[in-house]
Design a protein around this motif. Structure first.
Motif, PDB file in Angstrom:
ATOM      1  N   THR A   6       0.914  -1.172  -0.145  1.00  0.00           N
ATOM      2  CA  THR A   6       0.069   0.045  -0.041  1.00  0.00           C
ATOM      3  C   THR A   6       1.013   1.231  -0.071  1.00  0.00           C
ATOM      4  OG1 THR A   6      -1.755  -1.244   1.128  1.00  0.00           O
ATOM      5  CG2 THR A   6      -1.860   1.119   1.103  1.00  0.00           C
ATOM      6  N   LEU A   7       1.935   1.249   0.828  1.00  0.00           N
ATOM      7  CA  LEU A   7       2.891   2.465   0.968  1.00  0.00           C
ATOM      8  C   LEU A   7       3.614   2.466  -0.526  1.00  0.00           C
ATOM      9  CD1 LEU A   7       4.247   2.065   4.314  1.00  0.00           C
ATOM     10  CD2 LEU A   7       2.776   3.766   3.527  1.00  0.00           C
ATOM     11  N   LEU A   8       4.028   1.477  -1.301  1.00  0.00           N
ATOM     12  CA  LEU A   8       4.429   1.388  -2.613  1.00  0.00           C
ATOM     13  C   LEU A   8       3.566   2.093  -3.497  1.00  0.00           C
ATOM     14  CD1 LEU A   8       6.713  -1.624  -2.446  1.00  0.00           C
ATOM     15  CD2 LEU A   8       7.489   0.686  -2.616  1.00  0.00           C
ATOM     16  N   LEU A   9       2.396   1.704  -3.677  1.00  0.00           N
ATOM     17  CA  LEU A   9       1.227   2.155  -4.465  1.00  0.00           C
ATOM     18  C   LEU A   9       1.025   3.699  -4.043  1.00  0.00           C
ATOM     19  CD1 LEU A   9      -1.107  -0.782  -4.844  1.00  0.00           C
ATOM     20  CD2 LEU A   9       0.539   0.205  -6.480  1.00  0.00           C
ATOM     21  N   VAL A  13       1.658   7.079  -6.652  1.00  0.00           N
ATOM     22  CA  VAL A  13       0.512   8.084  -7.002  1.00  0.00           C
ATOM     23  C   VAL A  13       1.128   9.482  -6.735  1.00  0.00           C
ATOM     24  CG1 VAL A  13      -1.698   8.642  -6.130  1.00  0.00           C
ATOM     25  CG2 VAL A  13      -1.245   6.539  -6.554  1.00  0.00           C
ATOM     26  N   VAL A  14       1.892   9.504  -5.569  1.00  0.00           N
ATOM     27  CA  VAL A  14       2.550  10.794  -5.165  1.00  0.00           C
ATOM     28  C   VAL A  14       3.489  11.336  -6.166  1.00  0.00           C
ATOM     29  CG1 VAL A  14       3.971  11.944  -3.494  1.00  0.00           C
ATOM     30  CG2 VAL A  14       2.032  10.674  -2.853  1.00  0.00           C
ATOM     31  N   GLY A  15       4.338  10.520  -6.612  1.00  0.00           N
ATOM     32  CA  GLY A  15       5.341  10.679  -7.551  1.00  0.00           C
ATOM     33  C   GLY A  15       4.675  10.971  -8.991  1.00  0.00           C
ATOM     34  N   LEU A  16       3.721  10.414  -9.296  1.00  0.00           N
ATOM     35  CA  LEU A  16       3.176  10.628 -10.612  1.00  0.00           C
ATOM     36  C   LEU A  16       2.472  12.088 -10.539  1.00  0.00           C
ATOM     37  CD1 LEU A  16       1.312   7.495 -11.730  1.00  0.00           C
ATOM     38  CD2 LEU A  16       3.247   8.461 -12.714  1.00  0.00           C
ATOM     39  N   ALA A  17       1.703  12.276  -9.482  1.00  0.00           N
ATOM     40  CA  ALA A  17       1.095  13.653  -9.156  1.00  0.00           C
ATOM     41  C   ALA A  17       1.988  14.573  -9.092  1.00  0.00           C
ATOM     42  CB  ALA A  17       0.172  13.627  -7.938  1.00  0.00           C
ATOM     43  N   THR A  18       2.964  14.544  -8.624  1.00  0.00           N
ATOM     44  CA  THR A  18       3.933  15.591  -8.465  1.00  0.00           C
ATOM     45  C   THR A  18       4.706  16.127  -9.835  1.00  0.00           C
ATOM     46  OG1 THR A  18       4.728  14.887  -6.300  1.00  0.00           O
ATOM     47  CG2 THR A  18       6.132  16.204  -7.404  1.00  0.00           C
ATOM     48  N   LEU A  60      10.624   5.575  -1.778  1.00  0.00           N
ATOM     49  CA  LEU A  60      11.259   7.000  -2.151  1.00  0.00           C
ATOM     50  C   LEU A  60      11.932   6.721  -3.509  1.00  0.00           C
ATOM     51  CD1 LEU A  60      13.332   8.052   0.808  1.00  0.00           C
ATOM     52  CD2 LEU A  60      11.404   8.964  -0.050  1.00  0.00           C
ATOM     53  N   VAL A  61      12.272   5.549  -3.926  1.00  0.00           N
ATOM     54  CA  VAL A  61      12.718   5.236  -5.136  1.00  0.00           C
ATOM     55  C   VAL A  61      11.413   4.917  -6.096  1.00  0.00           C
ATOM     56  CG1 VAL A  61      13.730   3.378  -6.709  1.00  0.00           C
ATOM     57  CG2 VAL A  61      14.939   4.096  -4.580  1.00  0.00           C
ATOM     58  N   VAL A  62      10.563   4.523  -5.591  1.00  0.00           N
ATOM     59  CA  VAL A  62       9.470   4.706  -6.657  1.00  0.00           C
ATOM     60  C   VAL A  62       8.503   5.845  -6.912  1.00  0.00           C
ATOM     61  CG1 VAL A  62       6.930   3.711  -6.540  1.00  0.00           C
ATOM     62  CG2 VAL A  62       8.874   2.095  -5.995  1.00  0.00           C
ATOM     63  N   SER A  63       8.597   6.739  -6.020  1.00  0.00           N
ATOM     64  CA  SER A  63       7.931   7.904  -5.953  1.00  0.00           C
ATOM     65  C   SER A  63       8.874   8.917  -7.079  1.00  0.00           C
ATOM     66  CB  SER A  63       8.176   8.744  -4.728  1.00  0.00           C
ATOM     67  OG  SER A  63       7.631  10.146  -4.358  1.00  0.00           O
ATOM     68  N   GLN A  64      10.159   8.862  -6.738  1.00  0.00           N
ATOM     69  CA  GLN A  64      11.095   9.602  -7.830  1.00  0.00           C
ATOM     70  C   GLN A  64      10.979   8.919  -9.305  1.00  0.00           C
ATOM     71  OE1 GLN A  64      14.685  10.510  -5.832  1.00  0.00           O
ATOM     72  NE2 GLN A  64      13.728  11.240  -4.207  1.00  0.00           N
ATOM     73  N   LEU A  65      10.949   7.581  -9.343  1.00  0.00           N
ATOM     74  CA  LEU A  65      10.944   6.993 -10.803  1.00  0.00           C
ATOM     75  C   LEU A  65       9.718   7.623 -11.350  1.00  0.00           C
ATOM     76  CD1 LEU A  65      12.631   3.524 -10.473  1.00  0.00           C
ATOM     77  CD2 LEU A  65      13.391   5.518 -11.600  1.00  0.00           C
ATOM     78  N   ALA A  66       8.696   7.474 -10.504  1.00  0.00           N
ATOM     79  CA  ALA A  66       7.300   7.754 -11.086  1.00  0.00           C
ATOM     80  C   ALA A  66       7.127   9.433 -11.592  1.00  0.00           C
ATOM     81  CB  ALA A  66       6.147   7.572 -10.066  1.00  0.00           C
ATOM     82  N   TYR A  67       7.889  10.325 -10.726  1.00  0.00           N
ATOM     83  CA  TYR A  67       8.132  11.732 -11.036  1.00  0.00           C
ATOM     84  C   TYR A  67       8.901  11.789 -12.400  1.00  0.00           C
ATOM     85  CZ  TYR A  67       9.616  16.354 -11.178  1.00  0.00           C
ATOM     86  OH  TYR A  67       9.896  17.777 -11.565  1.00  0.00           O
TER      87      TYR A  67
END
Length: 102
Positions: A6-9, A13-18, A60-67
């Protein structure tokens, strides 16, 4: 394990939205927020220290890759390799340019 997924998902979402809505400076606010929220959620779920740290780093890695993916998606037409080779737009863009001036 459900908490980690859940935290990874949520980090995705936070990375994509950012990436879709804000500039790179927003990562300076989003990354610590992701880390702190993840740490609180993992601590309350009973994760041990090293398992929690690995999940936080993964978030953090998932968030920045999504960004990065969202940013490249927004600016994909501005960075075409066809434009770099000969300085002219590609065939699919030449037609649009001709139609615009006719």
């Amino acid at each position: 394990m459900t908490v980690a997924v859940t935290l990874l998902l949520a980090s995705l979402v936070v990375g994509l939205a950012t990436g879709l809505l804000f500039r790179v400076w927003a990562l300076a606010l989003a990354s610590p927020l992701v880390a702190v929220v993840s740490a609180i959620a993992l601590q309350s779920a009973g994760f041990e220290f090293f398992a929690g740290v690995s999940v936080i780093v993964g978030c953090l890695v998932v968030s920045q890759l999504a960004y990065l993916l969202a940013t490249f998606h927004l600016h994909r037409e501005k960075h075409s390799m066809e434009d770099e080779v000969d300085g002219l737009p590609g065939k699919h863009r030449q037609k649009n340019i001709r139609d615009q001036y006719e």
